[in-house]
Motif scaffolding. Structure first.
Motif, PDB file in Angstrom:
ATOM      1  N   ARG A 355       0.846  -1.183   0.000  1.00 38.10           N
ATOM      2  CA  ARG A 355       0.000   0.000   0.000  1.00 38.10           C
ATOM      3  C   ARG A 355       0.886   1.240   0.000  1.00 38.10           C
ATOM      4  O   ARG A 355       1.749   1.411   0.857  1.00 38.10           O
ATOM      5  CB  ARG A 355      -0.921   0.002   1.212  1.00 38.10           C
ATOM      6  CG  ARG A 355      -1.810   1.251   1.309  1.00 38.10           C
ATOM      7  CD  ARG A 355      -2.789   1.100   2.452  1.00 38.10           C
ATOM      8  NE  ARG A 355      -3.757   0.036   2.164  1.00 38.10           N
ATOM      9  CZ  ARG A 355      -4.521  -0.529   3.095  1.00 38.10           C
ATOM     10  NH1 ARG A 355      -4.403  -0.186   4.360  1.00 38.10           N
ATOM     11  NH2 ARG A 355      -5.392  -1.475   2.748  1.00 38.10           N
ATOM     12  N   LEU A 356       0.653   2.113  -0.967  1.00 40.42           N
ATOM     13  CA  LEU A 356       1.424   3.344  -1.109  1.00 40.42           C
ATOM     14  C   LEU A 356       0.529   4.555  -0.875  1.00 40.42           C
ATOM     15  O   LEU A 356      -0.619   4.569  -1.299  1.00 40.42           O
ATOM     16  CB  LEU A 356       2.058   3.431  -2.499  1.00 40.42           C
ATOM     17  CG  LEU A 356       2.954   2.254  -2.919  1.00 40.42           C
ATOM     18  CD1 LEU A 356       3.445   2.442  -4.337  1.00 40.42           C
ATOM     19  CD2 LEU A 356       4.128   2.100  -1.958  1.00 40.42           C
ATOM     20  N   GLY A 357       1.091   5.576  -0.207  1.00 38.89           N
ATOM     21  CA  GLY A 357       0.363   6.811   0.018  1.00 38.89           C
ATOM     22  C   GLY A 357       0.376   7.703  -1.205  1.00 38.89           C
ATOM     23  O   GLY A 357       0.957   7.359  -2.250  1.00 38.89           O
ATOM     24  N   PRO A 358      -0.220   8.874  -1.116  1.00 40.02           N
ATOM     25  CA  PRO A 358      -0.302   9.795  -2.260  1.00 40.02           C
ATOM     26  C   PRO A 358       1.057  10.198  -2.812  1.00 40.02           C
ATOM     27  O   PRO A 358       1.180  10.488  -3.999  1.00 40.02           O
ATOM     28  CB  PRO A 358      -1.058  10.996  -1.687  1.00 40.02           C
ATOM     29  CG  PRO A 358      -1.811  10.452  -0.515  1.00 40.02           C
ATOM     30  CD  PRO A 358      -0.958   9.382   0.065  1.00 40.02           C
ATOM     31  N   THR A 359       2.085  10.216  -1.959  1.00 40.98           N
ATOM     32  CA  THR A 359       3.423  10.614  -2.407  1.00 40.98           C
ATOM     33  C   THR A 359       4.268   9.436  -2.849  1.00 40.98           C
ATOM     34  O   THR A 359       5.434   9.598  -3.201  1.00 40.98           O
ATOM     35  CB  THR A 359       4.162  11.361  -1.282  1.00 40.98           C
ATOM     36  OG1 THR A 359       4.353  10.472  -0.167  1.00 40.98           O
ATOM     37  CG2 THR A 359       3.368  12.580  -0.832  1.00 40.98           C
ATOM     38  N   GLY A 360       3.690   8.225  -2.833  1.00 41.14           N
ATOM     39  CA  GLY A 360       4.439   7.039  -3.215  1.00 41.14           C
ATOM     40  C   GLY A 360       5.168   6.377  -2.069  1.00 41.14           C
ATOM     41  O   GLY A 360       5.905   5.409  -2.284  1.00 41.14           O
ATOM     42  N   ARG A 361       4.970   6.862  -0.848  1.00 41.36           N
ATOM     43  CA  ARG A 361       5.617   6.272   0.319  1.00 41.36           C
ATOM     44  C   ARG A 361       4.831   5.043   0.787  1.00 41.36           C
ATOM     45  O   ARG A 361       3.607   5.071   0.885  1.00 41.36           O
ATOM     46  CB  ARG A 361       5.697   7.284   1.449  1.00 41.36           C
ATOM     47  CG  ARG A 361       6.500   6.828   2.648  1.00 41.36           C
ATOM     48  CD  ARG A 361       7.969   6.744   2.339  1.00 41.36           C
ATOM     49  NE  ARG A 361       8.572   8.048   2.101  1.00 41.36           N
ATOM     50  CZ  ARG A 361       9.783   8.229   1.612  1.00 41.36           C
ATOM     51  NH1 ARG A 361      10.519   7.185   1.287  1.00 41.36           N
ATOM     52  NH2 ARG A 361      10.257   9.443   1.430  1.00 41.36           N
ATOM     53  N   ALA A 362       5.543   3.949   1.056  1.00 42.33           N
ATOM     54  CA  ALA A 362       4.889   2.717   1.492  1.00 42.33           C
ATOM     55  C   ALA A 362       4.272   2.894   2.868  1.00 42.33           C
ATOM     56  O   ALA A 362       4.881   3.482   3.772  1.00 42.33           O
ATOM     57  CB  ALA A 362       5.891   1.575   1.506  1.00 42.33           C
ATOM     58  N   GLN A 363       3.080   2.357   3.031  1.00 43.50           N
ATOM     59  CA  GLN A 363       2.346   2.475   4.289  1.00 43.50           C
ATOM     60  C   GLN A 363       2.096   1.135   4.964  1.00 43.50           C
ATOM     61  O   GLN A 363       2.003   1.071   6.193  1.00 43.50           O
ATOM     62  CB  GLN A 363       1.007   3.176   4.047  1.00 43.50           C
ATOM     63  CG  GLN A 363       1.135   4.597   3.521  1.00 43.50           C
ATOM     64  CD  GLN A 363      -0.210   5.238   3.253  1.00 43.50           C
ATOM     65  OE1 GLN A 363      -1.185   4.543   2.940  1.00 43.50           O
ATOM     66  NE2 GLN A 363      -0.277   6.550   3.371  1.00 43.50           N
ATOM     67  N   GLU A 411      10.735   3.552  -1.582  1.00 42.56           N
ATOM     68  CA  GLU A 411       9.351   3.639  -1.124  1.00 42.56           C
ATOM     69  C   GLU A 411       9.230   3.648   0.398  1.00 42.56           C
ATOM     70  O   GLU A 411       8.241   4.134   0.938  1.00 42.56           O
ATOM     71  CB  GLU A 411       8.551   2.445  -1.644  1.00 42.56           C
ATOM     72  CG  GLU A 411       8.316   2.424  -3.137  1.00 42.56           C
ATOM     73  CD  GLU A 411       7.613   1.155  -3.567  1.00 42.56           C
ATOM     74  OE1 GLU A 411       7.125   1.119  -4.707  1.00 42.56           O
ATOM     75  OE2 GLU A 411       7.553   0.203  -2.756  1.00 42.56           O
ATOM     76  N   LEU A 412      10.217   3.082   1.085  1.00 35.98           N
ATOM     77  CA  LEU A 412      10.092   2.868   2.525  1.00 35.98           C
ATOM     78  C   LEU A 412      10.270   4.155   3.316  1.00 35.98           C
ATOM     79  O   LEU A 412      10.935   5.093   2.856  1.00 35.98           O
ATOM     80  CB  LEU A 412      11.132   1.846   2.992  1.00 35.98           C
ATOM     81  CG  LEU A 412      11.035   0.439   2.411  1.00 35.98           C
ATOM     82  CD1 LEU A 412      12.079  -0.459   3.054  1.00 35.98           C
ATOM     83  CD2 LEU A 412       9.639  -0.137   2.584  1.00 35.98           C
ATOM     84  N   PRO A 413       9.714   4.212   4.523  1.00 40.64           N
ATOM     85  CA  PRO A 413       9.953   5.365   5.399  1.00 40.64           C
ATOM     86  C   PRO A 413      11.447   5.523   5.672  1.00 40.64           C
ATOM     87  O   PRO A 413      12.213   4.546   5.643  1.00 40.64           O
ATOM     88  CB  PRO A 413       9.199   4.991   6.682  1.00 40.64           C
ATOM     89  CG  PRO A 413       8.178   3.991   6.251  1.00 40.64           C
ATOM     90  CD  PRO A 413       8.789   3.231   5.117  1.00 40.64           C
ATOM     91  N   ALA A 414      11.877   6.745   5.960  1.00 40.06           N
ATOM     92  CA  ALA A 414      13.298   7.024   6.189  1.00 40.06           C
ATOM     93  C   ALA A 414      13.864   6.199   7.333  1.00 40.06           C
ATOM     94  O   ALA A 414      15.057   5.866   7.343  1.00 40.06           O
ATOM     95  CB  ALA A 414      13.486   8.513   6.466  1.00 40.06           C
TER      96      ALA A 414
END
Length: 435
Positions: A355-363, A411-414
């Protein structure tokens, strides 16, 4: 037929005894779904890297019981004559889906799904687990090292610290994770990975003086070679090397001592001698933490051995291979699952999506049971078809895998890039779509 490449006996005894028993009671041909997954990420890692899929598919192609394999089983009385006859004609005819090399995985991710008869699926358990458990552990450790190194290249040089075939596999896994080259020539021949290497301390010691050793190396390999400068006195070795090669000296390698302070003094000395373009490579039992500590030092690259090929303290990924669905007496597929304490599995054929957020970051890692989970336009399916009706259909290159890992990491969080132990950076969410 005798095939010296056969992988059929890279397995455990109990798989063949299960085969024999299932052939006798009629369950061998029961349609089944097996799943390869990890219940948790070993070592407090924040994500895992899939590697070994290509090797597993290569091994599957050679999974044949030829004359040599059948003779061993017969002489050792492992299975009965009917089972030997079945094995002689066996070819995997099922379908395999999975996360491709270079994909990120999390706890419960269905990294590989094997569909076919119970007999043909159960035979693959040990072979698939041994390859993916090893290679994914190496790739995960290597990815952390690449993160710690930033834009400085890493060289894999751990062949002397592991079994000879594992060394080749480790080089492949490290390359997927972003390593620039390997010291292992078989990995270069088999997988096309760039190879590199110059000399060890023994080359210096076999000569009457360090100057003679450097003269021989530079004469044979050119001034752009990298010389090992800590056999005796580092400062004197650098003076000698620059005197012989001048500002064209390609590099120096440091393999001992306080590498941070030593690299600083070496950089200063090289610059003072006019060798401003000479690179500094450090080795000496590096892991991701040591590499991170060297970020403040004027280092140009790292050579990593023991910690890499042993997974930097996490030598296995903890993958298991479980039956999650099978046909009942009416031919309907039903979910099955293990309920043992601390080893619970989730039944049902899985479908995975990131699942990706609006900015393409994985959630989140979202897993559907029975059918694909709900998703929107930018969510990303994770499973690809690897084998269809027994035929390999997935042929990605190592370059594809390297690019896939970089895209997945982006895609992953920092927080995924931190080296400290923590929970996985993404939660795994189940969506049960049908019974």
């Amino acid at each position: 037929m005798t095939d010296s490449r056969s992988t059929a006996l890279l397995t455990d005894h109990y798989e063949l005894t299960m085969l024999q028993a299932s052939l006798r009671d009629g369950t061998a041909d029961r349609p089944s779904v097996f799943e390869l997954f990890a219940r948790r990420l070993s070592g407090g890692r924040r994500y895992g890297v899939v590697a070994g899929v290509g090797r597993a598919l290569d091994a599957l192609a050679d999974f044949r019981f030829g004359d040599a394999e059948l003779s061993f089983l017969r002489e050792a009385q492992i299975v009965d004559a009917d089972t030997l006859d079945w094995l002689a004609d066996h070819r995997f005819s099922g379908t395999i889906w999975g996360y491709p090399d270079g994909e990120i995985y999390f706890p419960q991710s269905p990294v590989m799904i094997v569909e076919g008869t119970f007999a043909e699926c159960v035979l693959l358990e040990t072979m698939l687990l041994s390859i993916l458990n090893h290679d994914s552990a190496i790739a995960t450790a290597a990815s952390r090292m690449i993160t710690a190194a930033g834009d400085r290249p890493c060289i894999e040089m751990g062949s002397r610290r592991t079994q000879e075939q594992a060394a080749v596999a480790a080089a492949r896994a490290a390359y997927i994770a972003g390593f620039a080259a390997t010291s292992n020539l078989e990995a270069g021949r088999t997988y096309g990975i760039p190879t590199t290497g110059t000399s060890a301390h023994s080359f210096t010691l076999v000569h009457d003086s360090e100057r003679e050793a450097f003269e021989a190396q530079i004469s044979a390999l050119g001034p752009g070679t990298t010389v090992l400068v800590d056999t005796y006195d580092v400062a004197e070795a650098i003076r000698t090397a620059v005197d012989l090669a001048g500002g064209e000296l390609g590099g120096v390698r440091l393999d001992s001592g306080d590498l941070v302070s030593l690299a600083r003094s070496v950089r200063q000395q090289l610059d003072d001698l006019g060798a401003t373009k000479t690179r500094i490579t450090v080795t000496s039992d590096l892991d991701e933490y040591a590499i991170a500590a060297l970020a403040v030092a004027p280092v140009d690259g790292y050579g990593v051995g023991t910690s890499l090929v042993t997974g930097s303290g996490v030598p296995t990924s903890g993958f298991v291979y479980k039956l999650v669905s099978r046909a009942d007496d009416d031919g309907q597929m039903v979910s099955v699952a293990k309920k043992s304490a601390d080893k619970v599995s989730v039944g049902g054929r899985k479908y995975a999506m990131r699942r990706l957020g609006p900015t393409g970051r994985a959630q989140a890692e979202v897993i559907g049971i029975g059918s694909s989970p709900d998703h929107d336009a930018n969510d990303r399916p994770l499973l690809v078809e690897l084998v269809r009706d027994g035929k390999r259909v997935h042929t990605d290159s190592l370059e594809d895998a390297r690019a896939r890992l970089q895209a997945s990491l982006a895609e992953l969080p920092a927080s995924a890039r931190r080296l400290s132990k923590a929970d996985p950076v993404l939660d795994t969410i189940y969506q049960e779509m049908d019974s």
